[in-house]
Every structure is written in structure tokens, then in C-alpha cells.
Scaffold this active site. Structure first.
Site, short mmCIF file in Angstrom:
data_model
loop_
_atom_site.label_atom_id
_atom_site.label_comp_id
_atom_site.label_asym_id
_atom_site.label_seq_id
_atom_site.Cartn_x
_atom_site.Cartn_y
_atom_site.Cartn_z
N HIS A 183 -10.28 -5.15 -3.54
CA HIS A 183 -8.94 -5.45 -3.02
C HIS A 183 -9.05 -5.93 -1.59
O HIS A 183 -9.92 -5.50 -0.84
CB HIS A 183 -8.02 -4.23 -3.12
CG HIS A 183 -8.61 -2.97 -2.58
ND1 HIS A 183 -9.52 -2.21 -3.29
CD2 HIS A 183 -8.45 -2.32 -1.41
CE1 HIS A 183 -9.89 -1.17 -2.57
NE2 HIS A 183 -9.25 -1.20 -1.41
N HIS A 211 -6.96 -5.97 1.89
CA HIS A 211 -5.83 -5.44 2.65
C HIS A 211 -5.29 -6.55 3.56
O HIS A 211 -6.07 -7.27 4.20
CB HIS A 211 -6.27 -4.31 3.58
CG HIS A 211 -6.82 -3.09 2.91
ND1 HIS A 211 -6.09 -1.92 2.78
CD2 HIS A 211 -8.03 -2.82 2.37
CE1 HIS A 211 -6.83 -1.00 2.19
NE2 HIS A 211 -8.02 -1.51 1.93
N ASP A 231 0.85 -1.20 0.00
CA ASP A 231 0.00 0.00 0.00
C ASP A 231 0.88 1.25 0.00
O ASP A 231 1.89 1.32 0.70
CB ASP A 231 -0.91 -0.02 1.22
CG ASP A 231 -2.08 0.95 1.09
OD1 ASP A 231 -3.22 0.48 0.96
OD2 ASP A 231 -1.85 2.18 1.11
N ILE A 232 0.47 2.26 -0.76
CA ILE A 232 1.26 3.49 -0.88
C ILE A 232 1.22 4.31 0.42
O ILE A 232 2.10 5.13 0.66
CB ILE A 232 0.73 4.32 -2.07
CG1 ILE A 232 1.79 5.29 -2.59
CG2 ILE A 232 -0.56 5.07 -1.72
CD1 ILE A 232 1.42 5.94 -3.92
N ASN A 291 -12.85 -3.30 2.39
CA ASN A 291 -13.78 -2.18 2.54
C ASN A 291 -14.72 -2.17 1.34
O ASN A 291 -14.27 -2.28 0.20
CB ASN A 291 -13.00 -0.86 2.62
CG ASN A 291 -12.13 -0.78 3.88
OD1 ASN A 291 -12.52 -1.24 4.93
ND2 ASN A 291 -10.94 -0.21 3.74
N GLY A 322 -15.91 2.57 3.75
CA GLY A 322 -14.66 3.31 3.63
C GLY A 322 -13.86 2.99 2.38
O GLY A 322 -12.67 3.30 2.31
N GLN A 323 -14.51 2.37 1.39
CA GLN A 323 -13.79 2.05 0.15
C GLN A 323 -13.47 3.34 -0.60
O GLN A 323 -14.34 4.19 -0.79
CB GLN A 323 -14.65 1.13 -0.72
CG GLN A 323 -13.93 0.63 -1.97
CD GLN A 323 -14.75 -0.38 -2.76
OE1 GLN A 323 -15.92 -0.65 -2.44
NE2 GLN A 323 -14.15 -0.94 -3.80
N SER A 324 -12.20 3.46 -1.02
CA SER A 324 -11.79 4.65 -1.77
C SER A 324 -11.33 4.33 -3.19
O SER A 324 -11.33 5.21 -4.05
CB SER A 324 -10.67 5.39 -1.03
OG SER A 324 -9.52 4.58 -0.90
P1 5GP Z 1 -9.71 1.34 0.30
O1 5GP Z 1 -9.79 2.63 1.08
O2 5GP Z 1 -10.42 1.47 -1.03
O3 5GP Z 1 -10.13 0.13 1.06
O4 5GP Z 1 -8.18 1.11 0.04
C1 5GP Z 1 -7.48 1.68 -1.04
C2 5GP Z 1 -6.02 1.63 -0.67
O5 5GP Z 1 -5.27 1.85 -1.85
C3 5GP Z 1 -5.60 2.69 0.34
O6 5GP Z 1 -5.05 2.05 1.50
C4 5GP Z 1 -4.56 3.52 -0.41
O7 5GP Z 1 -3.50 3.94 0.40
C5 5GP Z 1 -4.12 2.58 -1.51
N1 5GP Z 1 -3.68 3.23 -2.72
C6 5GP Z 1 -4.32 4.24 -3.38
N2 5GP Z 1 -3.64 4.58 -4.48
C7 5GP Z 1 -2.56 3.77 -4.54
C8 5GP Z 1 -1.47 3.65 -5.47
O8 5GP Z 1 -1.38 4.35 -6.49
N3 5GP Z 1 -0.54 2.70 -5.19
C9 5GP Z 1 -0.60 1.90 -4.09
N4 5GP Z 1 0.38 1.01 -3.92
N5 5GP Z 1 -1.61 1.99 -3.19
C10 5GP Z 1 -2.58 2.91 -3.43
#
Ligand code: 5GP
Ligand code: ZN
Length: 115
Positions: free
Chosen positions: A101, A103, A31-32, A88, A94-96
Site C-alpha cells: 500500500h 500512504h 486510513d482508519i 513501508n 514499519g510495515q504492519s
Molecule cells: P503500514 O504500517 O503497514 O505501512 O500501514 C498500514 C495502515 O493501515 C496503518 O496506517 C493502519 O492505520 C491502516 N489500517 C489498518 N487496518 C485498517 C482498516 O481496517 N481500515 C483502514 N481504513 N485502515 C487500516
């Protein structure tokens, strides 16, 4: 494939991202914005918007995502101490990034519940 989806772009190699695992069904990368010493994401190569969008024929893919989560936990040395797997889903979840995916978080102890 979804042209504008961030994670589809990573699958296509358009956003250079070191992979920590790959097979014909899924890929995994760090994760970034890590929330723990280990924070990996496992994603299907095919675009699935969220868990809510998974169809019965996606069952094998969903199973593979979870098996790969356990394998990555083993590889990262957190299997014995324990770890958190999170999916998420949707706004309240909280999905962004709207490409399914899993985690995998570990390397420290987590509280419960999710806040
Ligand atoms: P969500 O909030 O949808 O469950 O998780 C999305 C995750 O993707 C977040 O933890 C965010 O830090 C990660 N993320 C978003 N953009 C990138 C990216 O360009 N590269 C990587 N490696 N992770 C990303
Ligand atoms: Zn996608």
C-alpha cells in the site's frame, strides 16, 4: 487473493470501507488511524505482499499506485501545499499490513527524517 489478508478482505467488500477512488487495478480509502488531516491508502486489487515481493510484471501496477496517489492529493486539495507518499516495507520499514500500500499524507507540514 489471500483469504486472511485484511486488505484483500477490503478489496472483496468483506470489511465495509468507503472508497475514495477505484479502478480495475487499485482501490483507495482513508486510513482508519490517520496521522495527518489527509491520510489515504492506495492498494492494488491483486495481493502483493510488499514492495520487496513485487515482480517485473507488476511494474504497471506500481506505476498506477503512484499516479493515483498524485490524483488523490489533487482531489483532496493538498497538491499545491505538498504532501508525503510512503511505502513501508518489512519489519524495519514499519510495515504492519502485509499487502502493498502507498500512504498519502498531507494537510500539515512534516519533518524529516522518518524517526
Ligand atoms: P503500514 O504500517 O503497514 O505501512 O500501514 C498500514 C495502515 O493501515 C496503518 O496506517 C493502519 O492505520 C491502516 N489500517 C489498518 N487496518 C485498517 C482498516 O481496517 N481500515 C483502514 N481504513 N485502515 C487500516
Ligand atoms: Zn492482500
Amino acid at each position: 487473493m489471500n483469504q486472511s489478508c485484511l486488505f484483500c478482505r477490503i478489496v472483496r467488500g468483506e470489511i465495509p470501507t468507503p472508497l475514495i477512488y477505484e479502478d480495475e487495478i487499485c482501490i483507495a480509502f482513508n486510513d482508519i488511524n490517520p496521522q495527518a488531516p489527509v491520510h489515504a491508502l492506495i492498494i492494488p486489487r491483486d495481493h502483493i505482499t510488499s514492495l520487496a515481493h513485487a515482480r517485473p510484471q507488476d511494474g504497471a501496477t506500481l506505476g498506477q499506485l503512484m499516479l493515483v496517489a498524485a490524483r488523490i492529493a489533487e482531489d483532496k486539495g493538498i497538491a499545491a501545499s505538498g504532501y508525503r507518499t510512503v511505502i513501508n516495507t518489512g519489519a524495519d520499514g514499519g510495515q504492519s499490513v502485509f499487502h502493498l500500500h502507498v500512504h498519502v499524507l498531507g494537510g500539515r507540514a512534516f519533518g524529516w527524517g522518518p524517526g
